[in-house]
Design a protein around this motif. Structure first.
Motif, mmCIF file in Angstrom:
data_model
loop_
_atom_site.group_PDB
_atom_site.id
_atom_site.type_symbol
_atom_site.label_atom_id
_atom_site.label_comp_id
_atom_site.label_asym_id
_atom_site.label_seq_id
_atom_site.Cartn_x
_atom_site.Cartn_y
_atom_site.Cartn_z
ATOM 1 N N ILE A 61 -23.661 -9.242 4.258
ATOM 2 C CA ILE A 61 -22.354 -8.657 4.585
ATOM 3 C C ILE A 61 -21.237 -9.485 3.958
ATOM 4 O O ILE A 61 -20.297 -8.946 3.372
ATOM 5 C CB ILE A 61 -22.177 -8.533 6.115
ATOM 6 C CG1 ILE A 61 -23.144 -7.483 6.675
ATOM 7 C CG2 ILE A 61 -20.729 -8.185 6.471
ATOM 8 C CD1 ILE A 61 -23.259 -7.467 8.184
ATOM 9 N N MET A 62 -21.354 -10.812 4.047
ATOM 10 C CA MET A 62 -20.339 -11.692 3.454
ATOM 11 C C MET A 62 -20.274 -11.545 1.932
ATOM 12 O O MET A 62 -19.226 -11.731 1.334
ATOM 13 C CB MET A 62 -20.624 -13.157 3.800
ATOM 14 C CG MET A 62 -20.306 -13.532 5.227
ATOM 15 S SD MET A 62 -18.562 -13.421 5.631
ATOM 16 C CE MET A 62 -17.851 -14.582 4.502
ATOM 17 N N SER A 86 -15.020 -10.452 11.290
ATOM 18 C CA SER A 86 -16.147 -10.938 12.080
ATOM 19 C C SER A 86 -15.659 -11.798 13.248
ATOM 20 O O SER A 86 -16.126 -11.647 14.380
ATOM 21 C CB SER A 86 -17.099 -11.743 11.193
ATOM 22 O OG SER A 86 -18.046 -12.431 11.963
ATOM 23 N N PHE A 117 -14.841 -12.136 6.812
ATOM 24 C CA PHE A 117 -15.053 -13.220 7.769
ATOM 25 C C PHE A 117 -14.047 -13.129 8.927
ATOM 26 O O PHE A 117 -14.407 -13.327 10.083
ATOM 27 C CB PHE A 117 -14.952 -14.574 7.059
ATOM 28 C CG PHE A 117 -15.466 -15.709 7.887
ATOM 29 C CD1 PHE A 117 -16.820 -15.815 8.176
ATOM 30 C CD2 PHE A 117 -14.604 -16.662 8.386
ATOM 31 C CE1 PHE A 117 -17.300 -16.865 8.950
ATOM 32 C CE2 PHE A 117 -15.067 -17.717 9.158
ATOM 33 C CZ PHE A 117 -16.426 -17.813 9.436
ATOM 34 N N LYS A 163 -21.477 -11.223 17.921
ATOM 35 C CA LYS A 163 -21.817 -12.486 17.271
ATOM 36 C C LYS A 163 -21.132 -12.584 15.902
ATOM 37 O O LYS A 163 -21.216 -11.668 15.093
ATOM 38 C CB LYS A 163 -23.332 -12.560 17.100
ATOM 39 C CG LYS A 163 -23.848 -13.792 16.376
ATOM 40 C CD LYS A 163 -25.351 -13.745 16.181
ATOM 41 C CE LYS A 163 -25.798 -13.032 14.947
ATOM 42 N NZ LYS A 163 -25.507 -13.548 13.666
ATOM 43 N N LEU A 194 -20.459 -13.655 12.014
ATOM 44 C CA LEU A 194 -21.375 -13.773 10.878
ATOM 45 C C LEU A 194 -21.748 -15.236 10.642
ATOM 46 O O LEU A 194 -20.891 -16.118 10.690
ATOM 47 C CB LEU A 194 -20.739 -13.204 9.614
ATOM 48 C CG LEU A 194 -20.461 -11.706 9.605
ATOM 49 C CD1 LEU A 194 -19.671 -11.315 8.358
ATOM 50 C CD2 LEU A 194 -21.754 -10.917 9.686
ATOM 51 N N THR A 195 -23.018 -15.446 10.410
ATOM 52 C CA THR A 195 -23.509 -16.770 10.059
ATOM 53 C C THR A 195 -23.528 -16.842 8.541
ATOM 54 O O THR A 195 -24.169 -16.017 7.893
ATOM 55 C CB THR A 195 -24.935 -16.986 10.608
ATOM 56 O OG1 THR A 195 -24.907 -16.745 12.004
ATOM 57 C CG2 THR A 195 -25.425 -18.381 10.332
ATOM 58 N N THR A 196 -22.830 -17.807 7.988
ATOM 59 C CA THR A 196 -22.696 -17.858 6.528
ATOM 60 C C THR A 196 -23.814 -18.612 5.832
ATOM 61 O O THR A 196 -23.915 -18.563 4.615
ATOM 62 C CB THR A 196 -21.352 -18.501 6.142
ATOM 63 O OG1 THR A 196 -21.275 -19.799 6.734
ATOM 64 C CG2 THR A 196 -20.191 -17.657 6.619
ATOM 65 N N ASN A 215 -15.776 -10.929 17.300
ATOM 66 C CA ASN A 215 -16.343 -11.874 18.243
ATOM 67 C C ASN A 215 -15.366 -12.155 19.382
ATOM 68 O O ASN A 215 -15.740 -12.130 20.555
ATOM 69 C CB ASN A 215 -16.716 -13.177 17.529
ATOM 70 C CG ASN A 215 -17.194 -14.232 18.500
ATOM 71 O OD1 ASN A 215 -16.468 -15.173 18.815
ATOM 72 N ND2 ASN A 215 -18.413 -14.072 18.989
ATOM 73 N N ASP A 265 -26.380 -11.235 7.697
ATOM 74 C CA ASP A 265 -25.036 -11.809 7.797
ATOM 75 C C ASP A 265 -24.502 -12.211 6.424
ATOM 76 O O ASP A 265 -23.372 -11.880 6.068
ATOM 77 C CB ASP A 265 -25.027 -13.030 8.722
ATOM 78 C CG ASP A 265 -25.133 -12.674 10.188
ATOM 79 O OD1 ASP A 265 -25.341 -11.480 10.496
ATOM 80 O OD2 ASP A 265 -25.001 -13.576 11.025
#
Length: 175
Positions: free
Chosen positions: A132-133, A48, A45, A58, A60-62, A52, A129
C-alpha cells in the motif's frame, strides 16, 4: 540479456537498456516524479495514521518482519559502506528488469498500468502494508518511463526514494 540479444560493447549494451543522459524534459519529469512519490507516500501514511487515530485501524507497518532492524550504533554505521553496492545493484537491477525487459515489451497505450500491477505483485513478499505504501512509486515510475523511455528516470526516482529512507532508518531518525 542485452549481450544475448546481440549487443556488443558497453555502448550498445547501455543503449539497449534504454539508459541515456537526461534531457531537460526528462530531468523535469524525474524531479516532479520524485516529489510526487514523496508527497503521495506521505499522504498514504498520513491517512493510515488518521484511520488509526479516529477508527482504531492498525497503522501501516513500513518494514516487513524479515527486514526489521535496530538503528546502527557506533562502528555499525560503517555497514552503510557495504550497503551502498547492494543498494546500487538492487535499484539498477530492478529498474532494468522492470523498465527495459518487461515494460518496454508490453504493448498498448496503457501498458504501463499492467507493468504497475505486475510490479505491485512482485512486492507481495513484503506484505500488504508495504505494498500500500509503495502504490505511488509503483504507479509514477512506470508512467514516467512510458513518457520518456529512459531507464535512468526510474533509477533516479527509485534510488532517491528508497535510499534516503533506508539511511534515515539505519541511523535511527525514523522507524
Amino acid at each position: 540479456m542485452a549481450k544475448v540479444e546481440g549487443r556488443n560493447g558497453m555502448k550498445q549494451i547501455i543503449q539497449a537498456l534504454y539508459i541515456r543522459p537526461f534531457s531537460k524534459k526528462e530531468m523535469v519529469y524525474s524531479i516532479i516524479g520524485l516529489l510526487l512519490v514523496f508527497i503521495c507516500a506521505g499522504l498514504v501514511f498520513s491517512v493510515s495514521l488518521l484511520l488509526n487515530k479516529f477508527f482504531g485501524i492498525k497503522p501501516l507497518t513500513t518494514t516487513p518482519w524479515f527486514m526489521e532492524m535496530q538503528p546502527f550504533q557506533g562502528y555499525e554505521r560503517l555497514l552503510l559502506l557495504i550497503w551502498l553496492p547492494m543498494f546500487f545493484f538492487n535499484i539498477i537491477g530492478e529498474e532494468i528488469l522492470w523498465r527495459r525487459y518487461i515494460q518496454s515489451r508490453l504493448q498498448g497505450k496503457y501498458s504501463w498500468l499492467l507493468c504497475s500491477f505486475l510490479w505491485l505483485l512482485f512486492h507481495i513478499p513484503f506484505g500488504i502494508d508495504l505494498m500500500i505504501m509503495l502504490i505511488p512509486v509503483i504507479i509514477i515510475i512506470p508512467y514516467i518511463f512510458n513518457k520518456t523511455k529512459n531507464t535512468l528516470v526510474g533509477i533516479f526516482i527509485h534510488g532517491f526514494f528508497n535510499g534516503p529512507i533506508f539511511v534515515l532508518v539505519a541511523l535511527g531518525f525514523i522507524k
